[in-house]
Design an enzyme around this catalytic site. Structure first.
Site, PDB file in Angstrom:
ATOM      1  N   GLU A 167       1.390  -6.420  17.248  1.00 31.91           N
ATOM      2  CA  GLU A 167       2.458  -6.295  16.258  1.00 31.91           C
ATOM      3  C   GLU A 167       3.647  -5.527  16.835  1.00 31.91           C
ATOM      4  O   GLU A 167       3.486  -4.495  17.482  1.00 31.91           O
ATOM      5  CB  GLU A 167       1.929  -5.581  15.013  1.00 31.91           C
ATOM      6  CG  GLU A 167       2.940  -5.479  13.879  1.00 31.91           C
ATOM      7  CD  GLU A 167       2.419  -4.714  12.687  1.00 31.91           C
ATOM      8  OE1 GLU A 167       3.006  -4.856  11.596  1.00 31.91           O
ATOM      9  OE2 GLU A 167       1.433  -3.955  12.825  1.00 31.91           O
ATOM     10  N   CYS A 173      -1.321  -7.407  10.603  1.00 31.92           N
ATOM     11  CA  CYS A 173      -1.799  -6.041  10.417  1.00 31.92           C
ATOM     12  C   CYS A 173      -2.323  -5.747   8.997  1.00 31.92           C
ATOM     13  O   CYS A 173      -3.447  -6.099   8.683  1.00 31.92           O
ATOM     14  CB  CYS A 173      -0.726  -5.049  10.820  1.00 31.92           C
ATOM     15  SG  CYS A 173      -1.383  -3.378  11.154  1.00 31.92           S
ATOM     16  N   LYS A 205       5.257 -11.040   7.124  1.00 32.03           N
ATOM     17  CA  LYS A 205       4.200 -10.162   6.620  1.00 32.03           C
ATOM     18  C   LYS A 205       4.318  -9.973   5.109  1.00 32.03           C
ATOM     19  O   LYS A 205       5.372  -9.599   4.596  1.00 32.03           O
ATOM     20  CB  LYS A 205       4.286  -8.809   7.343  1.00 32.03           C
ATOM     21  CG  LYS A 205       3.167  -7.841   7.045  1.00 32.03           C
ATOM     22  CD  LYS A 205       3.307  -6.625   7.952  1.00 32.03           C
ATOM     23  CE  LYS A 205       2.201  -5.618   7.758  1.00 32.03           C
ATOM     24  NZ  LYS A 205       2.324  -4.478   8.701  1.00 32.03           N
TER      25      LYS A 205
END
Length: 298
Positions: free
Chosen positions: A48, A158, A121
């Site tokens: 990331e 994540c 995300k």
């Protein structure tokens, strides 16, 4: 028992410690990408926000200057490398979509250097040393796999890895595997027992997504200690432990806490076999799940 043909995909994972020098970070990443490609990797996954430090330890408006457009410099540079090496490459970038509108965005580069697709995300944390809500607008592209020449990639990022709903929706949309570029570690004052519990839970929940959905999982974390510029904490020690799990949660590879790379063979055809043994999708009670869209039931 009938015979089946294997469908082997060679995946390269790169675990790196970063500095504030973006040029050097990218130089080392490119060297590592070349290395795993020379070992046969067809799909390469980076961690990331791989171009720089994990800047979300503090809230600083000047940090937005690090964001870039998509397409932009990174997609051009890494796209050229993907084309040269003939690989599919998963990037993780700080996206400047418009003035005041920024995302934490994964971009998949196809073998010909083009952008195969993006994922923004969806789940954005706001915890001590992880002040991501200050920087990132939640994604608006949904949970849609990205079609590539090596398969349908269920790319998440994540904090998404803690949410079974995200993995399930990718699976229900036909993903061949789940991929999680990651930047997670310990706040350095955590005692050792808590560190172990956090790291183990992080891996266990993702292996659970593999089991529940009958899909391989590829997770790439960063390593190294990064200081807190504000001095409010002792900084983050990223724990590495990047791993690949098969569709029954079995560990196919697990890295340590050093800068390293690995190429892992994944049999994508095995997912079909596992889903025949464990038909979790068949037995889902979709008629009784409507309350899952509520914040809380009581």
């Amino acid at each position: 028992m009938s015979q089946r043909e294997k469908r082997i995909l060679k995946v390269g994972i790169i675990q790196q410690a970063n500095t504030a020098d973006h040029s050097d970070n990218k130089r080392r990443l490119k060297e590592a990408i070349r290395r795993v490609a020379s070992e046969g990797a067809e799909l390469v996954v980076l961690q990331e926000l791989h171009n720089g430090l994990y800047f979300c330890q503090t809230e600083d408006v000047d940090t937005f200057d690090e964001a870039e457009s998509i397409p932009g410099e990174s997609t051009r540079e890494f796209g050229e490398l993907a084309r040269e090496l003939g690989i599919v490459l998963v990037l993780s970038l700080f996206e400047r979509r418009a003035a005041g509108l920024y995302h934490n965005t994964a971009v998949v580069m196809e073998r010909d250097g083009s952008i195969a697709g993006m994922y923004r995300k969806m789940h954005i944390p706001d915890d001590p040393a992880y002040y991501e809500k200050f920087y990132f607008t939640p994604g608006d592209l949904g949970f849609e796999p990205i079609e590539t020449s090596v398969g349908r990639l269920g790319v998440l990022v994540c904090w998404d890895q803690w949410y079974p709903e995200a993995a399930r929706l990718m699976a229900l949309s036909g993903a061949d595997l789940l991929i999680y570029p990651t930047a997670i570690g310990w706040e350095s004052s955590d005692e050792s027992g808590e560190q172990t519990r956090q790291s183990d839970a992080w891996q266990l929940v993702q292996r659970g997504h593999a089991v529940a959905n009958g899909l391989p999982v590829v997770t790439v974390n960063r390593v190294g200690h990064e200081v807190d510029p504000s001095g409010q904490t002792r900084g983050i020690t990223f724990w590495g432990r990047s791993f690949v799990a098969g569709p029954q949660g079995e560990l196919l590879a697990e890295l340590d806490q050093s800068e390293t790379t690995r190429v892992i063979e994944i049999d994508l055809a095995r997912s079909e076999r596992v889903r025949r043994w464990w038909p979790f999708l068949r037995d889902r009670r979709i008629d009784a799940f409507s309350d899952l869209t509520k914040r809380y039931r009581r």
